[in-house]
Design a protein around this motif. Structure first.
Motif, PDB file in Angstrom:
ATOM      1  N   SER A 171      61.821  68.555   3.320  1.00 45.34           N
ATOM      2  CA  SER A 171      61.584  69.236   4.590  1.00 45.34           C
ATOM      3  C   SER A 171      60.162  68.956   5.041  1.00 45.34           C
ATOM      4  CB  SER A 171      61.786  70.743   4.408  1.00 45.34           C
ATOM      5  OG  SER A 171      61.466  71.419   5.601  1.00 45.34           O
ATOM      6  N   SER A 172      59.985  68.776   6.330  1.00 45.27           N
ATOM      7  CA  SER A 172      58.658  68.534   6.883  1.00 45.27           C
ATOM      8  C   SER A 172      58.551  69.287   8.210  1.00 45.27           C
ATOM      9  CB  SER A 172      58.464  67.036   7.117  1.00 45.27           C
ATOM     10  OG  SER A 172      57.263  66.816   7.810  1.00 45.27           O
ATOM     11  N   ILE A 173      57.430  69.952   8.399  1.00 46.66           N
ATOM     12  CA  ILE A 173      57.226  70.699   9.640  1.00 46.66           C
ATOM     13  C   ILE A 173      55.914  70.252  10.279  1.00 46.66           C
ATOM     14  CG2 ILE A 173      56.895  72.997  10.634  1.00 46.66           C
ATOM     15  CD1 ILE A 173      58.489  74.067   8.202  1.00 46.66           C
ATOM     16  N   ASN A 174      56.022  69.746  11.490  1.00 48.29           N
ATOM     17  CA  ASN A 174      54.839  69.338  12.274  1.00 48.29           C
ATOM     18  C   ASN A 174      53.937  68.355  11.546  1.00 48.29           C
ATOM     19  OD1 ASN A 174      55.641  71.104  14.349  1.00 48.29           O
ATOM     20  ND2 ASN A 174      54.543  72.791  13.417  1.00 48.29           N
ATOM     21  N   THR A 175      54.526  67.362  10.878  1.00 48.32           N
ATOM     22  CA  THR A 175      53.699  66.408  10.146  1.00 48.32           C
ATOM     23  C   THR A 175      53.999  64.947  10.452  1.00 48.32           C
ATOM     24  OG1 THR A 175      55.215  66.308   8.257  1.00 48.32           O
ATOM     25  CG2 THR A 175      53.477  67.983   8.185  1.00 48.32           C
ATOM     26  N   TYR A 220      53.923  62.998  12.848  1.00 43.31           N
ATOM     27  CA  TYR A 220      52.977  62.222  13.659  1.00 43.31           C
ATOM     28  C   TYR A 220      51.714  61.850  12.889  1.00 43.31           C
ATOM     29  CZ  TYR A 220      52.504  67.204  14.757  1.00 43.31           C
ATOM     30  OH  TYR A 220      52.470  68.574  14.687  1.00 43.31           O
ATOM     31  N   ASP A 260      50.636  67.828   0.458  1.00 45.85           N
ATOM     32  CA  ASP A 260      49.932  67.741   1.735  1.00 45.85           C
ATOM     33  C   ASP A 260      48.727  66.838   1.539  1.00 45.85           C
ATOM     34  OD1 ASP A 260      49.884  69.781   4.440  1.00 45.85           O
ATOM     35  OD2 ASP A 260      48.158  68.482   4.105  1.00 45.85           O
TER      36      ASP A 260
END
Length: 65
Positions: free
Chosen positions: A48-52, A54, A5
């Protein structure tokens, strides 16, 4: 499992929530940019990516890797 992150605060939060996995070497967390991953080629079998997405500087290039 590896986690990365761009936010040091998020790494700290994830470290607290996943303390046992970190202690057992089941999870490795880093601060960094997903557009410039520090991992060797073909090291990862999935991502995997969640809400990133943008927040990414070059989403097209990252998704082509």
């Amino acid at each position: 499992m590896y986690g990365i992150d761009i936010s040091e605060d998020m790494k700290k939060t994830a470290s607290k929530r996943n303390r046992k996995a970190l202690e057992n070497n089941q999870l490795f967390l880093e601060t960094g940019d997903c557009c410039n991953l520090p991992y060797e080629e073909n090291m990862l079998s999935g991502v995997s990516s969640i809400n990133t997405i943008y927040f990414w500087n070059d989403a097209v290039r990252v998704c082509q890797k």
